[in-house]
Scaffold this motif. Sequence first.
Motif, short mmCIF file in Angstrom:
data_model
loop_
_atom_site.label_atom_id
_atom_site.label_comp_id
_atom_site.label_asym_id
_atom_site.label_seq_id
_atom_site.Cartn_x
_atom_site.Cartn_y
_atom_site.Cartn_z
N LEU A 188 8.90 1.86 7.88
CA LEU A 188 7.68 2.26 7.20
C LEU A 188 7.95 2.74 5.78
CD1 LEU A 188 5.76 4.10 10.05
CD2 LEU A 188 5.27 1.87 9.07
N VAL A 189 9.05 3.45 5.60
CA VAL A 189 9.42 3.89 4.25
C VAL A 189 9.73 2.69 3.37
CG1 VAL A 189 11.16 5.15 2.93
CG2 VAL A 189 10.19 6.17 4.98
N ILE B 50 -0.96 -3.07 3.06
CA ILE B 50 -0.57 -1.72 3.49
C ILE B 50 -1.52 -0.77 2.87
CG2 ILE B 50 1.21 0.04 3.40
CD1 ILE B 50 3.24 -2.17 3.33
N ALA C 131 6.58 0.95 2.41
CA ALA C 131 5.83 1.71 1.41
C ALA C 131 6.43 1.55 0.02
CB ALA C 131 5.78 3.18 1.80
N TRP D 79 6.36 -1.32 -4.97
CA TRP D 79 6.90 -0.76 -6.22
C TRP D 79 8.19 -1.46 -6.62
CZ3 TRP D 79 3.66 2.00 -8.87
CH2 TRP D 79 2.65 2.68 -8.20
N GLY E 180 0.78 -4.58 -1.20
CA GLY E 180 0.05 -3.34 -1.46
C GLY E 180 -1.36 -3.37 -0.89
#
Length: 79
Positions: A30-31, A79, A34, A38, A76
């Motif tokens: 999940l990290v 999520i 996320a 980026w 993006g």
Amino acid sequence: MMTLLSLCLICAAAVIVIPVVLLLVGLPFLVLMALLPWLLRVAGVVLLLKALFEQPARWENFMPALIAFALSILIGWII
């Protein structure tokens, strides 16, 4: 043959161990998911600068940057 007591102990251990294992596997995933948009945007900027500095400037050089930006927007949005 398994007794009812040993089956209960195995199930109780599985109820404790399986969520811990899933947490340890799922949390880094999940990290990573996320941070992925980026990281793709940073890669897109780097690829865009690389394409701008190449001589002669052709549209084929800009495709990796465009794909990185498109993937970052898509991930993006999901999520």
